[in-house]
Design an enzyme around this catalytic site. Structure first.
Site, short mmCIF file in Angstrom:
data_model
loop_
_atom_site.label_atom_id
_atom_site.label_comp_id
_atom_site.label_asym_id
_atom_site.label_seq_id
_atom_site.Cartn_x
_atom_site.Cartn_y
_atom_site.Cartn_z
N LEU A 71 0.86 -1.17 0.00
CA LEU A 71 0.00 0.00 0.00
C LEU A 71 0.90 1.22 0.00
O LEU A 71 1.98 1.21 0.61
CB LEU A 71 -0.90 0.03 1.24
CG LEU A 71 -1.97 -1.07 1.36
CD1 LEU A 71 -2.69 -0.94 2.71
CD2 LEU A 71 -2.97 -0.99 0.22
N ASP A 72 0.47 2.30 -0.67
CA ASP A 72 1.22 3.54 -0.61
C ASP A 72 1.41 3.96 0.84
O ASP A 72 0.58 3.66 1.71
CB ASP A 72 0.47 4.67 -1.35
CG ASP A 72 0.42 4.44 -2.85
OD1 ASP A 72 1.20 3.61 -3.34
OD2 ASP A 72 -0.39 5.11 -3.51
N MET A 73 2.48 4.69 1.09
CA MET A 73 2.75 5.18 2.45
C MET A 73 1.55 5.93 3.02
O MET A 73 1.19 5.78 4.19
CB MET A 73 3.98 6.10 2.42
CG MET A 73 4.38 6.68 3.76
SD MET A 73 5.83 7.74 3.58
CE MET A 73 6.17 8.16 5.28
#
Length: 565
Positions: A412-414
């Site tokens: 998942l993106d940060m």
């Protein structure tokens, strides 16, 4: 403000908080109120002097709030790019905006003359590429190849049928000449021999006919192909000449870009890119708003206070730029040069160097000896980054020291929160990875977007590719992009925003963020998306459900974690 040249005094000195003590970190920031005030005044000026935004190709504009030697405030304006396309507004713009770092673009300069030659080559290549003769030859070659294939196939089929008939005839002759046959006479044997010879000759003749037919069609194909290749060769030679001239001109051009900082130190673009192993600078390096503004301020002995950039006009088809929205400086062109230009100044800390999730707990939703499912908080990396080691992966490794092989199966993106599954051994990793490849893993995200979506549901199909000039941003590219598909469904509309569910069919980097923000997608950025929309307290995107089969027991597993944005 008693300042020379292109410094613009504020129309009315704003009643704002104190000036920032440090200069804006250009690659990730929230615009300072003073910079926003200057940007608002520039936007008002553009509304009067430029073409309507919906009718003009978009461009990035920048403002730099400065102080003179007397401590008086004003601001400088710049636009990204070497020139303004419209001659009608060129003179007006030149009186309002700082000049290019290299001003060799004037009429009749060596660079303009060489650029004219390249433009002429571009025009000639375009004319030859799109000419009717080339199109006709291409179509003719395709048609002849198709005709050849059909004719040869028909001849081969004819030979197959003839061969079958010869086989029948030979079988019949063999039966007649059997010692037990009443027709087994010397005369019959002689007649059969003649028939057999005739059949062999027929086979040879058919092969000769096929060979001649192939040669005939190949001759026709070669004639058209040679004529077509002659024209393509001319185009290729023109392209090689253009590339050689462009590379030479670009190198000469970059040598002219000597960039200053507040200490008076000077470094060239080529030197700065080489120092960071960035290779050849992209075209247009040095012509963005930020370096132009800083260069002019240093030369005029003005002190930079704060800075911001915004997009004005239509978005390019591939990129996501919203009219009037603020954006950070690009990484591809400005990344290697702005650190040098900002040396000697106090600059805000790069927020990407700090770990916003340092004190946030990582909830373990489920675990056994093979897998672990976590609920990742927004701000925590999935894997260690260049500057931050803290991540889901490092925390799980510390908590499960017996884990072997790769842990991370998907990411998942940060800035995105939600459910992630990790493998604790190679067998589990391989099994779950295969489920992702076969698209049997089911994921559902929830997002709040900045706008009202009229439709209830739909599908988005926009192929994505990395924007190499502005990492980590992605852009739409139908020619080279990877397939990216998303289903969506509206849950609720409130306060000019829409709460939606997103179902990613593929799993590309920033897929959901781009598909929401792009004009050909939902055209409504996710709330808090600093890359494709407007920065807020967080990105309002959460992976709320995750379903897959247990890698060892094959038992169906399903997990859910809701979020309140």
């Amino acid at each position: 403000m008693n300042t020379p040249n292109l410094v613009i005094p504020f129309a009315d000195l704003p009643d704002l908080a104190a000036l920032p003590s440090k200069f804006t970190y250009p690659f990730c920031y929230q615009p300072d109120p003073w910079a926003k005030k200057a940007a608002t005044e520039l936007q008002q000026w553009l509304s009067i002097h430029a073409a309507p935004p919906e009718q003009t190709e978009g461009k990035m504009y920048g403002v730099l709030v400065v102080k003179n030697q007397h401590g008086e405030l004003g601001y400088l304006c710049a636009y990204s790019g070497a020139t303004i396309s419209s001659p009608k507004i060129k003179e007006t713009f030149n009186q309002h905006f700082v000049p290019n770092i290299f001003e060799g673009f004037a009429d009749n300069s060596d660079f303009t003359i060489h650029q004219t030659i390249i433009n002429e080559l571009n025009h000639e290549i375009e004319m030859l590429t799109t000419c009717a003769t080339l199109a006709t030859l291409t179509q003719q070659l395709a048609a002849i190849k198709q005709q050849a294939e059909s004719a040869i196939s028909a001849q081969q089929q004819k030979m197959v049928e003839a061969k079958k008939q010869r086989k029948v005839t030979r079988t019949h002759i063999a039966e007649k000449l059997s010692p037990w046959s009443e027709q087994h006479t010397p005369e019959a044997f002689t007649q059969a021999k003649h028939v057999s010879i005739a059949l062999s000759r027929e086979s040879v003749e058919h092969k000769k006919e096929l060979k001649a037919l192939k040669a005939q069609w190949q001759h026709r194909i070669t004639e058209v192909n040679d004529t077509l290749n002659e024209k393509l060769l001319i185009i290729e030679q023109l392209k090689k000449r253009r590339k050689k001239l462009s590379n030479k001109l670009q190198k000469q051009l970059f040598q002219q870009y000597q960039l200053h900082n507040i200490n008076g130190e000077k470094k060239g673009v080529l030197e700065l890119f080489a120092a960071q192993n960035q290779g050849k600078p992209p075209a247009g390096t040095g012509d963005c708003a930020a370096p132009k503004l800083l260069q002019y301020a240093f030369k005029q002995q003005l002190v930079p206070v704060c800075f911001t950039e915004f997009w004005w006009g239509k978005s390019h088809p591939a990129e996501i730029r919203k009219h009037g929205h603020f954006y950070p400086a690009c990484q591809g062109k400005c990344g290697p040069i702005l650190p040098h230009m900002l040396q000697g100044m106090e600059v805000d800390i790069n927020p990407l160097l700090s770990n916003p999730a340092e004190k946030l707990p990582l909830e373990i939703v489920y675990h056994d000896q093979h897998i672990v499912v976590v609920n990742k908080p927004a701000g925590l990396l999935s894997v260690p980054g260049k500057n931050i080691q803290d991540s889901v992966e490092t925390r799980i490794k510390a908590k499960f020291p017996y884990a072997q092989g790769k842990l991370i199966v998907h990411r998942l993106d940060m800035a995105t929160s939600g459910l992630l599954v990790l493998a604790l051994n190679e067998r589990a990793h391989k099994s779950i990875q295969q489920q992702f490849i076969e698209k049997t893993v089911k994921k559902r995200y929830i997002a709040l977007v900045d706008g009202v979506i009229a439709q209830e549901s739909g599908n988005i199909d926009l192929p994505l590719i990395l924007d190499i000039n502005d990492r980590p941003r992605q852009k739409v590219c139908w020619q080279y992009g990877k397939v990216a598909k998303t289903k969506w469904h509206v849950l609720e509309r409130l306060n000019n925003k829409t709460l939606i569910q997103l179902y990613p069919i593929t799993g590309r980097t920033h897929q959901l963020r781009v598909h929401c923000a792009h004009p050909d997608g939902l055209n409504t950025p996710i709330t808090g998306d600093g890359l494709y929309g407007t920065l807020a307290n967080r990105l309002h995107l959460h992976a709320e459900t995750l379903s897959f089969n247990h890698p060892i027991t094959k038992e169906p597993l399903s997990f859910q974690r809701r979020v309140n944005f």
